[in-house]
Write a protein that holds these residues in place. Sequence first.
Motif, PDB file in Angstrom:
ATOM      1  N   ALA A 132       5.725  -4.384  -3.447  1.00 44.67           N
ATOM      2  CA  ALA A 132       4.291  -4.160  -3.205  1.00 44.67           C
ATOM      3  C   ALA A 132       3.461  -5.316  -3.735  1.00 44.67           C
ATOM      4  CB  ALA A 132       3.864  -2.863  -3.872  1.00 44.67           C
ATOM      5  N   ARG A 133       2.411  -5.642  -2.991  1.00 43.86           N
ATOM      6  CA  ARG A 133       1.510  -6.696  -3.505  1.00 43.86           C
ATOM      7  C   ARG A 133       0.367  -6.062  -4.298  1.00 43.86           C
ATOM      8  NH1 ARG A 133      -1.092  -7.725   2.277  1.00 43.86           N
ATOM      9  NH2 ARG A 133      -2.897  -6.353   2.023  1.00 43.86           N
ATOM     10  N   GLU A 134       0.264  -4.712  -4.188  1.00 45.37           N
ATOM     11  CA  GLU A 134      -0.843  -4.041  -4.872  1.00 45.37           C
ATOM     12  C   GLU A 134      -0.478  -2.579  -5.097  1.00 45.37           C
ATOM     13  OE1 GLU A 134      -4.448  -4.368  -2.497  1.00 45.37           O
ATOM     14  OE2 GLU A 134      -5.112  -2.467  -3.392  1.00 45.37           O
ATOM     15  N   ARG A 135      -0.926  -2.050  -6.244  1.00 45.20           N
ATOM     16  CA  ARG A 135      -0.758  -0.614  -6.463  1.00 45.20           C
ATOM     17  C   ARG A 135      -2.032  -0.072  -7.104  1.00 45.20           C
ATOM     18  NH1 ARG A 135       3.433   1.640 -10.825  1.00 45.20           N
ATOM     19  NH2 ARG A 135       1.721   1.225 -12.251  1.00 45.20           N
ATOM     20  N   ARG A 136      -2.549   1.026  -6.575  1.00 44.32           N
ATOM     21  CA  ARG A 136      -3.718   1.618  -7.226  1.00 44.32           C
ATOM     22  C   ARG A 136      -3.724   3.117  -7.009  1.00 44.32           C
ATOM     23  NH1 ARG A 136      -7.723   1.615  -2.831  1.00 44.32           N
ATOM     24  NH2 ARG A 136      -6.642   0.469  -1.200  1.00 44.32           N
ATOM     25  N   ARG A 137      -4.399   3.807  -7.939  1.00 45.45           N
ATOM     26  CA  ARG A 137      -4.479   5.276  -7.836  1.00 45.45           C
ATOM     27  C   ARG A 137      -5.623   5.606  -6.876  1.00 45.45           C
ATOM     28  NH1 ARG A 137      -2.334   9.185 -12.200  1.00 45.45           N
ATOM     29  NH2 ARG A 137      -0.572   8.074 -11.353  1.00 45.45           N
ATOM     30  N   VAL A 138      -5.306   6.316  -5.778  1.00 43.53           N
ATOM     31  CA  VAL A 138      -6.350   6.590  -4.791  1.00 43.53           C
ATOM     32  C   VAL A 138      -6.842   8.027  -4.865  1.00 43.53           C
ATOM     33  CG1 VAL A 138      -5.767   4.764  -3.165  1.00 43.53           C
ATOM     34  CG2 VAL A 138      -4.552   6.940  -3.007  1.00 43.53           C
TER      35      VAL A 138
END
Length: 417
Positions: free
Chosen positions: A308-314
């Motif tokens: 992954a190039r990005e991980r965030r809590r949505v």
Amino acid sequence: MTEKDEIDLVEKGVLRLEWAREHMPVLARVREELKSSGVLKGVKISMALHTEAKTGILALTLKEAGARVRLASCNPLSTDDSVAAALREHYGLETYARKGETREEYYEHLNRVLDLGPEVIIDDGTDLISLVHTTRKELLDNIVGGNEETTTGIVRLRAMASEGVLRFPVMDVNDADMKHLFDNRYGTGQSTLDGIMTATNLQLSGKRFVVAGYGWCGRGIAMRARGMGARVAVCEVDPVKAVEARMDGFDVLPMAEAVEDADFLVTATGCAGVVSSEHFKRIKDGCVLANAGHFDNEVDKEALSSLARERRRVREFVDRYVLGDGRRIDLLAEGRLVNLAVGQGHPVEIMDMSFAIQALCAAHVVSHAGELEPGVHPVPREIDERVARLELDAMGVSIDTLTEEQRRYLSSWREGT
Ligand code: ADE
């Protein structure tokens, strides 16, 4: 947390516990039996189970039957903090559990529970039993036996037994008919969908829903997802189970193909690395990924993070991983069992049966202390039938009885065509 927050938390927990108690008539009957037999009087019991309301009623049942009980959670994310607070503050039950425990805290809690010096261990996943056989060996001589709740724990215990290291008898609660036929199938079926729907608020109807594993849990999830109108596919490694899934009317295909069309993908295999980098490379954009197995290793999170190039809590309990080419994967509850980390676990009536088996098996190992060999033991048929009759009673269902003539017929071979 202010004092007021703490009081509110305890009150909420008491209400949840009493709600569960009200809907657990089978365990209530077992509780009365255990109280009057006195079999558990003074017995020290260390428990590691998902610390939520139904588990609380099991722990209180054992306490009310005279046992000394300590409780920890068997998973860092499955504790209901209100229940843990109520057990500690209102019911005086020694409880060591918090939702969101670090790994260190988790093992600290298991150790506090073992400091009781148990005669009986009640486990879910076999972390507690494993600890006793590794870093807490000094406790072994005092232990007369234990119970194991879940498939994953039984797999680990059988491996211990076949290596010759398991030092006491453990009752295989998981494989009692009155446990797995209902808990693993209908319990996991309902609570997994509950967890997914709570976490996402997304529609299932018309969506492609992939289930990895067609054991009792996978069967339950597939059945309930179909009931919600999803187009369900199953991935299996066992050819017999794969035929069963197909005959049950599901599409059966390898994971590498299934991921390409998956709107939801749920693992329920008990195995590690079920969804891995080769699958992330092909997975459909927007796939919701969840796990219903005991450990958080069915989805390879390290591989996912590295791709992954990005991980965030949505959303609460939803982590979005964005892959190099922009495809999104929404992982629920960090890959931990979604039905307890997000949902509230299995329905109360289901756990009523499972925990009646647990309570009767605890009494069984105590009353047979010294008689059972170290190893994994099947639950005696009498316990299964006892719980089944109590459940029928609770549901207000009557059944027929064989006549003497029918009994004779069923035990003879002479009558044929
Ligand atoms: N509640 C308590 N223990 C549970 C389990 N093993 N599975 C689902 N819900 C539960």
